[in-house]
Design an enzyme around this catalytic site. Structure first.
Site, PDB file in Angstrom:
ATOM      1  N   SER A 320      77.601  20.335  41.923  1.00 41.94           N
ATOM      2  CA  SER A 320      78.351  19.735  43.022  1.00 41.94           C
ATOM      3  C   SER A 320      79.846  19.748  42.726  1.00 41.94           C
ATOM      4  CB  SER A 320      77.880  18.297  43.260  1.00 41.94           C
ATOM      5  OG  SER A 320      78.709  17.632  44.192  1.00 41.94           O
ATOM      6  N   TRP A 323      81.130  23.292  42.995  1.00 40.88           N
ATOM      7  CA  TRP A 323      81.182  23.696  44.399  1.00 40.88           C
ATOM      8  C   TRP A 323      82.487  23.248  45.037  1.00 40.88           C
ATOM      9  CZ3 TRP A 323      81.662  20.862  48.911  1.00 40.88           C
ATOM     10  CH2 TRP A 323      81.422  21.543  50.095  1.00 40.88           C
ATOM     11  N   HIS A 324      82.985  22.086  44.631  1.00 40.34           N
ATOM     12  CA  HIS A 324      84.208  21.559  45.234  1.00 40.34           C
ATOM     13  C   HIS A 324      85.447  22.355  44.834  1.00 40.34           C
ATOM     14  CE1 HIS A 324      81.762  18.002  46.206  1.00 40.34           C
ATOM     15  NE2 HIS A 324      82.691  17.730  47.089  1.00 40.34           N
ATOM     16  N   GLY A 325      85.439  22.992  43.698  1.00 43.03           N
ATOM     17  CA  GLY A 325      86.617  23.751  43.308  1.00 43.03           C
ATOM     18  C   GLY A 325      86.503  24.340  41.921  1.00 43.03           C
ATOM     19  N   PHE A 483      87.600  23.353  50.192  1.00 43.83           N
ATOM     20  CA  PHE A 483      86.432  23.471  49.338  1.00 43.83           C
ATOM     21  C   PHE A 483      85.404  24.424  49.920  1.00 43.83           C
ATOM     22  CE2 PHE A 483      87.621  18.836  48.462  1.00 43.83           C
ATOM     23  CZ  PHE A 483      88.550  19.224  47.532  1.00 43.83           C
TER      24      PHE A 483
END
Length: 483
Positions: A320, A323-325, A483
């Site tokens: 997670s 995935w955001h950056g 994102f």
């Protein structure tokens, strides 16, 4: 052309006018065309990759179903298609990150490496439509849904314009089941849509955009800020990212409802959570559900012992974060929440509370919010050095002297105008949280439909007033678009 621009308002007005004037059977074609136009307006080069993804995954889904009907194994097709989707996502978001990581390793051996490979295009929406495509292929493989036969319906699902920038990540069965049905006017949907859209724009324009001025100023010069300024910056960012992202989700869900598409809520008052587990049941619900269904459970979930459960939880949250950056601070943020979830007790349903129990619940809400805010510091800071600097100043240099208060309140513009921004954003946040508390734990949670409708009408009028009088227009994009 994003939700907070005049061009989008014109686009929406034209779309709605044509949508309700044209025959019902052609309306999904308008949504497909409108989604393509919207995406092309963002970046036609990025749209080309999205179009290829639509054609590729549409064909892959049909082929997977055909293989299964013939009694053949379709696992290879599924794995191959998912790998290609993940490679496209990795190349667009993480190539430079992994290149810099290799450079750091080579530097230990005194080998020169430039670090960055090249400047990549901002692949708007790829994180969202990639996850939607993966869930579609997996559901077809599992036999839980039939492969979609209409390219228009599938393309609309993947590129639906209210969701393309920052979700929600709608489930394929729910969306495709609706898009293949007549999209007709429903009064109750329109009423809910108006409330959601007004609330979403108020959160974005009157709270998030205003608080962004404080947050950006404080995080841009943490070395010169006092402890109180850093504390306010951290608290403001918690509210900024919530109002920004939940505001986008509200607008997205509201716009979907205007076109006859029901989308499940993406936020459920997360800052009223009584634990970290409860927070993740309320925050970015569509992503949390996706990670649970396609990462956590396939890894074994919680059915193979406590150690395996802890491993799966940590892996899921680190994914997670990634995935955001493409940054170590995002991965750490995921690890941080994964660890907190491992130590968090199972949520129990609270009975009717009275007296000291209300205070106890408030204490749990406050503690959860503070733990989440610490995580947001690493999420926002951009580097570990800056994040630890903020934490150190909060812990060792926080003072409530008049000088510290003045420096904190006036840090945005440097003059008395900052006071107006500060007070308005704080008051709006408090009113928003009070309303959410009433809906979650207070009288409105059990009120009649008539009472809720009256309250919704009043809230909508207030949101419109706040947008007109306090809104900060055209200065900030949506955070989760990155994102």
């Amino acid at each position: 052309m994003t939700f907070d621009t005049i061009s989008f308002c014109i686009f929406m007005a034209v779309m709605l006018l044509v949508f309700y004037l044209m025959p019902v059977k052609y309306r999904k074609y308008l949504l497909f065309l409108g989604s393509m136009v919207f995406y092309i307006s963002l970046d036609w080069k990025v749209f080309c990759l999205a179009a290829v993804t639509v054609l590729f995954t549409f064909s892959a889904g049909r082929q997977i179903e055909r293989q299964k009907e013939q009694g053949k194994s379709a696992k290879g097709l599924l794995v191959g298609a998912v790998v290609i989707l993940l490679l496209a996502l990795a190349l667009s978001k993480y190539l430079n990150f992994f290149s810099e990581l290799i450079g750091m390793v080579l530097k230990l051996f005194h080998v020169e490496h430039s670090g960055r490979v090249f400047e990549l295009l901002a692949m708007i929406g790829i994180s969202y439509y990639s996850l939607k495509a993966i869930s579609y292929l997996v559901e077809v493989y599992r036999g839980k849904m039939k492969a979609e036969k209409s390219l228009v319906s599938y393309g609309t699902y993947l590129l639906f314009f209210p969701q393309i920038i920052a979700g929600p990540i709608d489930t394929p069965g729910s969306f495709l089941g609706q898009i293949n049905q007549p999209l007709i006017y429903r009064e109750d949907n329109i009423k809910k849509a108006i409330v959601l859209i007004a609330s979403g724009y108020m959160k974005k324009l009157a709270i998030s955009n205003v608080m962004a001025g404080y947050v950006d100023t404080i995080y841009a010069s943490t070395e010169s800020q006092n402890g109180l300024s850093c504390l306010v910056g951290a608290l403001f960012y918690s509210m900024q990212i919530y109002c920004d992202f939940s505001g986008y989700s509200d607008i997205s869900i509201g716009i979907s409802a205007l076109f006859g598409i029901k989308v499940e809520r993406n936020f459920n008052c997360p800052y009223l959570a009584v634990s970290i587990k409860d927070f993740w049941r309320r925050w970015h619900i569509s992503l949390s559900s996706w990670l649970r269904d396609y990462i956590y459970i396939p890894c074994g979930g919680n059915k193979k012992g406590r150690l395996v459960k802890i491993r799966n939880t940590i892996i899921t949250f680190m994914i997670s974060g990634l995935w955001h950056g493409a940054a170590f601070t995002y991965i750490f943020w995921g690890l941080y929440h994964g660890i907190l979830n491992c130590f968090c007790k199972k949520i129990t349903t609270e009975a009717k509370l009275s007296g000291i129990r209300h205070l106890y619940r408030f204490g749990k809400i406050l503690a959860t919010f503070l733990f989440v805010t610490v995580g947001w510091i690493f999420f926002r800071a951009g580097s570990f050095e800056k994040a630890f600097q903020v934490l150190e100043k909060i812990c060792t240099q926080t003072s409530f002297s008049m000088d510290s208060i003045l420096q904190t309140v006036l840090v945005f513009t440097g003059d008395i105008m900052s006071l107006a921004y500060f007070v308005s954003s704080v008051v709006l946040c408090l009113l928003l949280l009070i309303r959410e508390y009433r809906y979650t734990y207070g009288r409105l949670s059990k009120a009649s439909m008539e009472s809720k409708e009256r309250e919704a009408l009043g809230w909508t009028a207030f949101c419109v007033f706040a947008i007109i009088c306090l809104g900060n227009f055209g200065t900030q994009g949506f955070i989760y678009a990155n994102f």
